[in-house]
Write a protein that holds these residues in place. Structure first.
Motif, PDB file in Angstrom:
ATOM      1  N   LYS A  54      32.433 -26.044   4.812  1.00 28.19           N
ATOM      2  CA  LYS A  54      32.022 -27.100   5.656  1.00 28.19           C
ATOM      3  C   LYS A  54      31.818 -26.860   6.914  1.00 28.19           C
ATOM      4  O   LYS A  54      31.039 -27.711   7.668  1.00 28.19           O
ATOM      5  N   SER A  55      32.580 -25.932   7.668  1.00 30.12           N
ATOM      6  CA  SER A  55      32.175 -25.804   8.958  1.00 30.12           C
ATOM      7  C   SER A  55      30.937 -24.973   9.389  1.00 30.12           C
ATOM      8  O   SER A  55      30.514 -24.753  10.396  1.00 30.12           O
ATOM      9  N   GLY A  56      30.221 -24.495   7.971  1.00 34.04           N
ATOM     10  CA  GLY A  56      29.137 -23.864   8.363  1.00 34.04           C
ATOM     11  C   GLY A  56      29.259 -22.285   7.824  1.00 34.04           C
ATOM     12  O   GLY A  56      30.223 -21.883   7.387  1.00 34.04           O
ATOM     13  N   GLY A  57      28.219 -21.382   8.023  1.00 36.29           N
ATOM     14  CA  GLY A  57      28.170 -20.176   7.465  1.00 36.29           C
ATOM     15  C   GLY A  57      27.111 -19.733   6.611  1.00 36.29           C
ATOM     16  O   GLY A  57      26.474 -20.837   6.030  1.00 36.29           O
ATOM     17  N   PRO A  58      27.196 -18.688   5.893  1.00 35.30           N
ATOM     18  CA  PRO A  58      26.336 -18.184   4.964  1.00 35.30           C
ATOM     19  C   PRO A  58      26.552 -18.855   3.682  1.00 35.30           C
ATOM     20  O   PRO A  58      27.652 -19.286   3.237  1.00 35.30           O
ATOM     21  N   ARG A  59      25.436 -18.878   2.684  1.00 28.52           N
ATOM     22  CA  ARG A  59      25.724 -19.626   1.490  1.00 28.52           C
ATOM     23  C   ARG A  59      26.233 -18.341   0.580  1.00 28.52           C
ATOM     24  O   ARG A  59      26.288 -17.187   0.664  1.00 28.52           O
ATOM     25  N   MET A  60      27.432 -18.706  -0.200  1.00 25.97           N
ATOM     26  CA  MET A  60      28.263 -17.915  -1.042  1.00 25.97           C
ATOM     27  C   MET A  60      28.087 -18.183  -2.483  1.00 25.97           C
ATOM     28  O   MET A  60      28.005 -19.135  -2.870  1.00 25.97           O
ATOM     29  N   THR A  61      28.673 -17.220  -3.250  1.00 18.48           N
ATOM     30  CA  THR A  61      28.860 -17.514  -4.812  1.00 18.48           C
ATOM     31  C   THR A  61      30.225 -17.268  -5.147  1.00 18.48           C
ATOM     32  O   THR A  61      31.012 -16.351  -4.578  1.00 18.48           O
ATOM     33  N   VAL A  62      30.771 -18.285  -5.785  1.00 17.40           N
ATOM     34  CA  VAL A  62      32.106 -18.189  -6.037  1.00 17.40           C
ATOM     35  C   VAL A  62      32.321 -17.095  -7.305  1.00 17.40           C
ATOM     36  O   VAL A  62      31.839 -17.211  -8.402  1.00 17.40           O
ATOM     37  N   ALA A  63      33.143 -16.150  -6.996  1.00 16.87           N
ATOM     38  CA  ALA A  63      33.283 -15.038  -7.786  1.00 16.87           C
ATOM     39  C   ALA A  63      34.511 -15.252  -8.777  1.00 16.87           C
ATOM     40  O   ALA A  63      34.621 -14.884  -9.917  1.00 16.87           O
ATOM     41  N   SER A  64      35.666 -16.135  -8.398  1.00 15.28           N
ATOM     42  CA  SER A  64      36.701 -16.306  -9.120  1.00 15.28           C
ATOM     43  C   SER A  64      37.567 -17.508  -8.344  1.00 15.28           C
ATOM     44  O   SER A  64      37.282 -17.671  -7.185  1.00 15.28           O
ATOM     45  N   LEU A  65      38.331 -18.042  -9.171  1.00 12.21           N
ATOM     46  CA  LEU A  65      39.185 -19.017  -8.840  1.00 12.21           C
ATOM     47  C   LEU A  65      40.668 -18.796  -9.346  1.00 12.21           C
ATOM     48  O   LEU A  65      40.912 -18.235 -10.020  1.00 12.21           O
ATOM     49  N   GLU A  66      41.578 -19.314  -8.304  1.00  9.19           N
ATOM     50  CA  GLU A  66      42.865 -19.195  -8.526  1.00  9.19           C
ATOM     51  C   GLU A  66      43.749 -20.277  -8.275  1.00  9.19           C
ATOM     52  O   GLU A  66      43.552 -20.897  -7.155  1.00  9.19           O
ATOM     53  N   ALA A  67      44.494 -20.496  -9.047  1.00  6.22           N
ATOM     54  CA  ALA A  67      45.684 -21.563  -8.881  1.00  6.22           C
ATOM     55  C   ALA A  67      46.807 -21.002  -7.968  1.00  6.22           C
ATOM     56  O   ALA A  67      47.200 -20.195  -8.320  1.00  6.22           O
ATOM     57  N   VAL A  68      46.893 -21.539  -6.932  1.00  6.98           N
ATOM     58  CA  VAL A  68      48.111 -20.935  -5.955  1.00  6.98           C
ATOM     59  C   VAL A  68      49.102 -22.030  -5.684  1.00  6.98           C
ATOM     60  O   VAL A  68      49.055 -23.142  -5.316  1.00  6.98           O
ATOM     61  N   GLY A  69      50.658 -21.512  -6.124  1.00  7.54           N
ATOM     62  CA  GLY A  69      51.367 -22.510  -5.947  1.00  7.54           C
ATOM     63  C   GLY A  69      51.852 -22.823  -4.437  1.00  7.54           C
ATOM     64  O   GLY A  69      51.607 -22.063  -3.573  1.00  7.54           O
ATOM     65  N   ASP A  70      52.106 -23.862  -4.301  1.00  4.78           N
ATOM     66  CA  ASP A  70      52.559 -24.610  -2.890  1.00  4.78           C
ATOM     67  C   ASP A  70      53.941 -24.402  -2.684  1.00  4.78           C
ATOM     68  O   ASP A  70      54.233 -24.988  -1.472  1.00  4.78           O
ATOM     69  N   GLY A  71      54.725 -23.949  -3.302  1.00  6.37           N
ATOM     70  CA  GLY A  71      56.006 -23.701  -3.241  1.00  6.37           C
ATOM     71  C   GLY A  71      56.997 -25.077  -3.474  1.00  6.37           C
ATOM     72  O   GLY A  71      58.365 -25.080  -3.162  1.00  6.37           O
ATOM     73  N   LEU A  72      56.261 -26.099  -3.642  1.00  5.02           N
ATOM     74  CA  LEU A  72      56.995 -27.340  -3.960  1.00  5.02           C
ATOM     75  C   LEU A  72      56.760 -27.851  -5.655  1.00  5.02           C
ATOM     76  O   LEU A  72      56.706 -29.049  -5.793  1.00  5.02           O
ATOM     77  N   GLY A  73      56.299 -27.021  -6.422  1.00  2.88           N
ATOM     78  CA  GLY A  73      56.233 -27.249  -7.724  1.00  2.88           C
ATOM     79  C   GLY A  73      54.620 -27.469  -8.301  1.00  2.88           C
ATOM     80  O   GLY A  73      54.286 -27.328  -9.237  1.00  2.88           O
ATOM     81  N   GLY A  74      53.780 -27.998  -7.070  1.00  2.53           N
ATOM     82  CA  GLY A  74      52.423 -28.259  -7.158  1.00  2.53           C
ATOM     83  C   GLY A  74      51.535 -27.016  -6.979  1.00  2.53           C
ATOM     84  O   GLY A  74      52.095 -25.757  -6.705  1.00  2.53           O
ATOM     85  N   PHE A  75      50.062 -27.147  -6.992  1.00  4.32           N
ATOM     86  CA  PHE A  75      49.466 -25.920  -6.716  1.00  4.32           C
ATOM     87  C   PHE A  75      48.103 -26.293  -5.940  1.00  4.32           C
ATOM     88  O   PHE A  75      47.813 -27.404  -6.220  1.00  4.32           O
ATOM     89  N   THR A  76      47.179 -25.448  -5.347  1.00  6.73           N
ATOM     90  CA  THR A  76      45.899 -25.683  -4.837  1.00  6.73           C
ATOM     91  C   THR A  76      45.094 -24.788  -5.582  1.00  6.73           C
ATOM     92  O   THR A  76      45.405 -23.636  -6.042  1.00  6.73           O
ATOM     93  N   ILE A  77      43.813 -24.925  -5.406  1.00  8.21           N
ATOM     94  CA  ILE A  77      42.661 -24.073  -5.959  1.00  8.21           C
ATOM     95  C   ILE A  77      42.108 -23.348  -4.710  1.00  8.21           C
ATOM     96  O   ILE A  77      41.802 -23.786  -3.854  1.00  8.21           O
ATOM     97  N   GLU A  78      42.161 -21.953  -4.890  1.00  9.13           N
ATOM     98  CA  GLU A  78      41.495 -21.150  -3.828  1.00  9.13           C
ATOM     99  C   GLU A  78      40.216 -20.445  -4.730  1.00  9.13           C
ATOM    100  O   GLU A  78      40.305 -20.004  -5.645  1.00  9.13           O
TER     101      GLU A  78
END
Length: 83
Positions: free
Chosen positions: A22-46
């Protein structure tokens, strides 16, 4: 995007999608997705993204919220109007 424990996973992007920071930079291709735990029982996608600088492939992992679809971003060197 934060997902609470037990919530269905619904990532915005899939492997092969073209994205850009969102801040700019090159076009990139998503190679993989990972659910990362937030330490509170939830998670985010990286998203592990790849792009080229000349002949060299670069890669980095970004939070899904830091990205936007590349289709929403004008390609470098293109003007956003019609003649």
């Amino acid at each position: 995007m934060h997902f609470p424990k037990g919530a269905p996973i619904s990532p915005r992007y899939a492997e092969g999608d073209e994205v850009q920071l969102k801040s700019g930079g090159p076009r990139m291709t998503v190679a993989s997705l990972e659910a990362v735990g937030d330490g509170l029982g939830g998670f985010t996608i990286e998203c592990m993204c790849e792009w080229f600088v000349g002949a060299y492939r670069e890669s980095a992992t970004y939070p899904e919220d830091a990205l936007e679809a590349a289709a929403d971003v004008p390609a470098p060197g293109r003007v956003g109007f019609r003649v």
